[in-house]
Scaffold this motif. Structure first.
Motif, PDB file in Angstrom:
ATOM      1  N   THR A 198     -76.983 -13.558  92.820  1.00  0.00           N
ATOM      2  CA  THR A 198     -76.447 -14.758  92.187  1.00  0.00           C
ATOM      3  C   THR A 198     -75.305 -15.268  93.050  1.00  0.00           C
ATOM      4  N   LEU A 199     -75.407 -16.505  93.479  1.00  0.00           N
ATOM      5  CA  LEU A 199     -74.407 -17.075  94.372  1.00  0.00           C
ATOM      6  C   LEU A 199     -73.004 -16.935  93.801  1.00  0.00           C
ATOM      7  N   SER A 200     -72.806 -17.320  92.550  1.00  0.00           N
ATOM      8  CA  SER A 200     -71.453 -17.308  91.971  1.00  0.00           C
ATOM      9  C   SER A 200     -70.853 -15.910  91.923  1.00  0.00           C
ATOM     10  N   ASP A 201     -71.675 -14.867  91.830  1.00  0.00           N
ATOM     11  CA  ASP A 201     -71.150 -13.494  91.851  1.00  0.00           C
ATOM     12  C   ASP A 201     -70.451 -13.202  93.178  1.00  0.00           C
ATOM     13  N   TYR A 202     -71.062 -13.621  94.277  1.00  0.00           N
ATOM     14  CA  TYR A 202     -70.467 -13.390  95.606  1.00  0.00           C
ATOM     15  C   TYR A 202     -69.208 -14.239  95.790  1.00  0.00           C
ATOM     16  N   LEU A 203     -69.243 -15.474  95.308  1.00  0.00           N
ATOM     17  CA  LEU A 203     -68.079 -16.346  95.424  1.00  0.00           C
ATOM     18  C   LEU A 203     -66.916 -15.790  94.605  1.00  0.00           C
ATOM     19  N   ASP A 204     -67.215 -15.268  93.399  1.00  0.00           N
ATOM     20  CA  ASP A 204     -66.183 -14.676  92.545  1.00  0.00           C
ATOM     21  C   ASP A 204     -65.538 -13.453  93.197  1.00  0.00           C
ATOM     22  N   GLN A 205     -66.274 -12.799  94.105  1.00  0.00           N
ATOM     23  CA  GLN A 205     -65.733 -11.652  94.845  1.00  0.00           C
ATOM     24  C   GLN A 205     -64.919 -12.095  96.062  1.00  0.00           C
ATOM     25  N   GLY A 206     -64.783 -13.414  96.262  1.00  0.00           N
ATOM     26  CA  GLY A 206     -64.004 -13.954  97.373  1.00  0.00           C
ATOM     27  C   GLY A 206     -64.762 -14.021  98.687  1.00  0.00           C
ATOM     28  N   LYS A 207     -66.089 -13.929  98.628  1.00  0.00           N
ATOM     29  CA  LYS A 207     -66.901 -13.956  99.853  1.00  0.00           C
ATOM     30  C   LYS A 207     -67.322 -15.380 100.216  1.00  0.00           C
ATOM     31  N   SER A 208     -67.428 -15.635 101.506  1.00  0.00           N
ATOM     32  CA  SER A 208     -68.103 -16.829 102.005  1.00  0.00           C
ATOM     33  C   SER A 208     -69.581 -16.471 102.093  1.00  0.00           C
ATOM     34  N   VAL A 209     -70.454 -17.422 101.785  1.00  0.00           N
ATOM     35  CA  VAL A 209     -71.890 -17.157 101.751  1.00  0.00           C
ATOM     36  C   VAL A 209     -72.602 -18.131 102.685  1.00  0.00           C
ATOM     37  N   PHE A 210     -73.349 -17.567 103.651  1.00  0.00           N
ATOM     38  CA  PHE A 210     -74.145 -18.381 104.566  1.00  0.00           C
ATOM     39  C   PHE A 210     -75.574 -18.453 104.051  1.00  0.00           C
ATOM     40  N   LEU A 211     -76.114 -19.669 104.016  1.00  0.00           N
ATOM     41  CA  LEU A 211     -77.476 -19.918 103.556  1.00  0.00           C
ATOM     42  C   LEU A 211     -78.238 -20.611 104.676  1.00  0.00           C
TER      43      LEU A 211
ATOM     44  N   THR B  66     -66.504  -6.120 107.518  1.00  0.00           N
ATOM     45  CA  THR B  66     -65.282  -6.389 106.749  1.00  0.00           C
ATOM     46  C   THR B  66     -65.563  -6.762 105.300  1.00  0.00           C
ATOM     47  N   ASP B  67     -66.822  -6.958 104.944  1.00  0.00           N
ATOM     48  CA  ASP B  67     -67.273  -7.256 103.577  1.00  0.00           C
ATOM     49  C   ASP B  67     -66.676  -8.547 103.017  1.00  0.00           C
ATOM     50  N   GLU B  68     -66.554  -9.554 103.876  1.00  0.00           N
ATOM     51  CA  GLU B  68     -66.029 -10.830 103.401  1.00  0.00           C
ATOM     52  C   GLU B  68     -67.093 -11.930 103.383  1.00  0.00           C
ATOM     53  N   VAL B  69     -68.327 -11.573 103.770  1.00  0.00           N
ATOM     54  CA  VAL B  69     -69.398 -12.561 103.916  1.00  0.00           C
ATOM     55  C   VAL B  69     -70.707 -12.001 103.377  1.00  0.00           C
ATOM     56  N   MET B  70     -71.539 -12.896 102.841  1.00  0.00           N
ATOM     57  CA  MET B  70     -72.942 -12.610 102.550  1.00  0.00           C
ATOM     58  C   MET B  70     -73.775 -13.607 103.347  1.00  0.00           C
ATOM     59  N   VAL B  71     -74.946 -13.169 103.769  1.00  0.00           N
ATOM     60  CA  VAL B  71     -75.860 -14.003 104.540  1.00  0.00           C
ATOM     61  C   VAL B  71     -77.224 -13.947 103.863  1.00  0.00           C
TER      62      VAL B  71
ATOM     63  N   VAL C 102     -78.447 -25.151 107.590  1.00  0.00           N
ATOM     64  CA  VAL C 102     -77.563 -23.991 107.463  1.00  0.00           C
ATOM     65  C   VAL C 102     -76.261 -24.433 106.804  1.00  0.00           C
ATOM     66  N   TYR C 103     -75.922 -23.759 105.716  1.00  0.00           N
ATOM     67  CA  TYR C 103     -74.700 -24.041 104.979  1.00  0.00           C
ATOM     68  C   TYR C 103     -73.821 -22.805 104.922  1.00  0.00           C
ATOM     69  N   VAL C 104     -72.512 -23.028 104.776  1.00  0.00           N
ATOM     70  CA  VAL C 104     -71.595 -21.986 104.333  1.00  0.00           C
ATOM     71  C   VAL C 104     -71.037 -22.474 103.002  1.00  0.00           C
ATOM     72  N   VAL C 105     -70.985 -21.554 102.040  1.00  0.00           N
ATOM     73  CA  VAL C 105     -70.361 -21.845 100.759  1.00  0.00           C
ATOM     74  C   VAL C 105     -69.088 -21.010 100.709  1.00  0.00           C
ATOM     75  N   CYS C 106     -67.965 -21.683 100.607  1.00  0.00           N
ATOM     76  CA  CYS C 106     -66.672 -20.999 100.551  1.00  0.00           C
ATOM     77  C   CYS C 106     -66.474 -20.390  99.162  1.00  0.00           C
ATOM     78  N   PRO C 107     -65.586 -19.400  99.048  1.00  0.00           N
ATOM     79  CA  PRO C 107     -65.332 -18.782  97.736  1.00  0.00           C
ATOM     80  C   PRO C 107     -64.944 -19.794  96.653  1.00  0.00           C
ATOM     81  N   SER C 108     -64.418 -20.924  97.054  1.00  0.00           N
ATOM     82  CA  SER C 108     -64.068 -21.988  96.104  1.00  0.00           C
ATOM     83  C   SER C 108     -65.304 -22.666  95.524  1.00  0.00           C
TER      84      SER C 108
END
Length: 180
Positions: A43-56, A87-92, A148-154
């Protein structure tokens, strides 16, 4: 008469581009819950809530530029260095977005694929179908591959294009700066 036809045709073309436009940089990314090829649910929002940036990376197995970008190693390096084992700050995520693509094509086992997308890919791969993901491609305004997108934790989304690792890293840093 021909002039009026040209104006109407031009208007329809412009309308079509506006209807299928990419998401604007800085808008909120639509949330989703999808299962990867291994059956794990994300779930995208789960990763964002953890403060991760997500690459799609929205791609299609038949797409030559998608295959070239996939093999560039940019997302592999992002996963290795900043993903869960780094560093566990990103999901891809690699998202096969052509609903008609059979899962076997991702493994290189069909006539309409550039190759084996799965072997040597450690980050999650999602195969969208009409029953798995429904309107995700539409929600994200996918009108060409790869997108290709990046979704910031915000939750704000930015199109990165086919960026190399250093450029992708800049997006992560920009996301972090926006939080503080």
């Amino acid at each position: 008469m021909m002039h009026r036809f040209t104006i109407i045709l031009l208007g329809l073309v412009i309308l079509n581009f506006n209807l299928s436009a990419q998401l604007d940089d800085g808008t909120l990314a639509p949330d989703w819950t999808l299962s990867d090829l291994d059956g794990n649910q994300h779930t995208l929002s789960d990763y964002l809530d953890q403060g991760k940036s997500v690459f799609l990376t929205f791609s299609a197995t038949w797409c030559g530029p998608c295959w070239n970008y996939h093999n560039s190693g940019a997302m592999d390096q992002m996963w290795d260095e900043k993903g869960p084992n780094g560093t566990d700050e990103v999901m891809v995520f690699f998202i096969e977005s052509d609903y008609s693509t059979a899962e076997s094509c991702l493994y290189g086992n069909c006539g309409n694929t550039q190759g084996d997308w799965v072997s040597n890919t450690d980050y999650p791969i999602i195969n969208l179908t009409s029953s798995n993901g429904g309107s995700v491609g539409t929600d994200y305004g996918i009108s060409y591959y790869p997108t290709v997108y990046v979704v910031c934790p915000s939750g704000r989304i930015f199109e990165t294009g086919q960026a190399n690792y250093t450029e992708l890293e800049t997006y992560v840093t920009s996301c972090e700066m926006a939080i503080t």
